[in-house]
Design an enzyme around this catalytic site. Structure first.
Site, short mmCIF file in Angstrom:
data_model
loop_
_atom_site.label_atom_id
_atom_site.label_comp_id
_atom_site.label_asym_id
_atom_site.label_seq_id
_atom_site.Cartn_x
_atom_site.Cartn_y
_atom_site.Cartn_z
N HIS A 57 0.86 -1.19 0.00
CA HIS A 57 0.00 0.00 0.00
C HIS A 57 0.89 1.24 0.00
O HIS A 57 2.11 1.13 0.09
CB HIS A 57 -0.99 -0.02 1.17
CG HIS A 57 -0.36 0.07 2.53
ND1 HIS A 57 0.41 -0.93 3.07
CD2 HIS A 57 -0.42 1.05 3.50
CE1 HIS A 57 0.81 -0.59 4.29
NE2 HIS A 57 0.31 0.61 4.57
N HIS A 59 1.34 4.00 1.98
CA HIS A 59 1.83 4.80 3.11
C HIS A 59 3.35 4.90 3.09
O HIS A 59 4.05 3.95 2.77
CB HIS A 59 1.35 4.20 4.43
CG HIS A 59 -0.10 4.44 4.69
ND1 HIS A 59 -0.83 3.71 5.59
CD2 HIS A 59 -0.97 5.35 4.16
CE1 HIS A 59 -2.09 4.16 5.61
NE2 HIS A 59 -2.19 5.14 4.75
N ASP A 61 5.70 4.95 5.22
CA ASP A 61 6.54 4.04 6.00
C ASP A 61 6.63 2.66 5.36
O ASP A 61 7.31 1.77 5.88
CB ASP A 61 6.05 3.94 7.45
CG ASP A 61 4.65 3.38 7.60
OD1 ASP A 61 3.83 3.56 6.67
OD2 ASP A 61 4.36 2.78 8.64
N HIS A 62 5.99 2.48 4.20
CA HIS A 62 6.11 1.23 3.44
C HIS A 62 6.75 1.44 2.07
O HIS A 62 7.15 0.46 1.43
CB HIS A 62 4.74 0.57 3.28
CG HIS A 62 4.20 0.03 4.57
ND1 HIS A 62 4.14 -1.31 4.86
CD2 HIS A 62 3.73 0.67 5.67
CE1 HIS A 62 3.64 -1.48 6.08
NE2 HIS A 62 3.39 -0.29 6.59
N HIS A 115 -7.48 -0.75 5.74
CA HIS A 115 -6.45 0.19 6.19
C HIS A 115 -6.27 1.30 5.15
O HIS A 115 -6.25 2.48 5.47
CB HIS A 115 -5.15 -0.57 6.42
CG HIS A 115 -4.02 0.26 6.94
ND1 HIS A 115 -4.03 0.84 8.18
CD2 HIS A 115 -2.83 0.61 6.37
CE1 HIS A 115 -2.90 1.51 8.37
NE2 HIS A 115 -2.16 1.38 7.28
N ASP A 134 -0.25 -3.89 6.38
CA ASP A 134 -0.94 -3.37 7.56
C ASP A 134 -2.40 -3.81 7.57
O ASP A 134 -3.25 -3.12 8.15
CB ASP A 134 -0.86 -1.85 7.60
CG ASP A 134 0.52 -1.34 7.99
OD1 ASP A 134 1.41 -2.17 8.26
OD2 ASP A 134 0.72 -0.11 8.00
N HIS A 172 4.49 -4.25 11.10
CA HIS A 172 4.95 -3.54 12.29
C HIS A 172 5.15 -4.47 13.48
O HIS A 172 4.49 -5.51 13.59
CB HIS A 172 3.95 -2.46 12.69
CG HIS A 172 3.84 -1.33 11.74
ND1 HIS A 172 4.61 -0.19 11.84
CD2 HIS A 172 3.03 -1.16 10.65
CE1 HIS A 172 4.29 0.64 10.86
NE2 HIS A 172 3.34 0.07 10.12
#
Length: 256
Positions: A57, A59, A61-62, A115, A134, A172
């Site tokens: 996805h 985001h 942080d990915h 998400h 996530d 995570h």
């Protein structure tokens, strides 16, 4: 010899990114690189090249390491068709029903909105590995930033019929906090109580709790157990629909 292997790489503050290596072809992919430096270090330690970057996805942080890794290694970028406008410069996209290849390793794609609206996950049978991003966490699930509880409940159901020994590689290290919450939902779940002790032991030694096994998730993760009569009873919601119970669990976790 096993068909392939997965290397767990911590990154950022509590993210994981995963190197996946096909042994026969030596093709190597990285899944959800939140940053590049730890990935480069892991590749250089093993003298491996990087062929493919895969995102679940959009985001940051990915995907934060995408550009640097692609520039350094010339890797191709693969991600969700539904997030084409939000992940720059994808070479290939995929959605449910598609297969992705890491060398000889074939991966099945799941659409798992909740998400994010376009979130996907990957299951590779040859290495019994689910990369859930996530969507599904160890003892948890992702916050519903773009989807509804009904969507997320439906998404999580897609994982339930995978082999019980499936290793769940999520985005995570939230497991210890998730465990504390899970005990508020099922305080008498003996398997959960034992698992919480194991998790505390791992984290006390600064060891990852990931991957987890799918059969353990099905026995302990409250977000997968919203259709269990014992969960409904423990929550005072006997007779309510699984979606209603899931919605209440997510609400409680958001406020935990």
């Amino acid at each position: 010899m096993a068909a392939g292997e997965v290397i767990v790489i911590p990154c950022l503050s509590d993210n994981y990114t995963y190197l996946v290596r096909c042994h026969r072809s030596e093709v190597t992919a990285i899944i959800d690189p939140g940053e590049a430096a730890p990935v480069i270090a892991a590749l250089e330690e093993r003298d491996w090249n990087l062929d493919l970057v895969i995102n679940t996805h959009h985001h940051h942080d990915h995907i934060g390491g995408n550009a640097e890794l692609i520039e350094k290694y010339g890797a191709k970028l693969l991600g969700p068709t539904a997030e084409t406008a939000r992940i720059p410069n994808m070479d290939e996209t995929c959605a449910e029903g598609d297969q992705v290849l890491i060398g000889d390793l074939e991966g099945r794609v799941f659409d798992v909105p909740g998400h994010t609206s376009g979130h996907i996950a990957f299951y590779f049978p040859a290495i019994t590995a689910l990369f859930s991003g996530d969507s599904l966490f160890a003892l948890g699930c992702g916050r519903l930033f773009e989807g509804t509880p009904e969507q997320m409940w439906h998404s999580l159901q897609k994982f339930r019929n995978l082999p019980p020994s499936t290793q769940v590689y999520c985005g995570h290290e939230y497991t210890q906090a998730n465990a504390k919450f899970a005990k508020t939902i099922e305080p008498d779940n003996a398997i959960l109580i034992a698992r919480c002790q194991d998790i505390d032991g791992l984290r006390a030694r600064n060891l990852p709790t990931i991957p987890s096994r799918l059969d353990v998730e099905l026995a302990t993760n409250p977000f997968l157990r919203a259709d269990e009569p014992s969960v409904a009873a423990a929550m005072g919601m006997s007779g309510e629909s699984p979606v209603a119970i899931f919605t209440e669990i997510r609400k409680r976790k958001d406020n935990f």
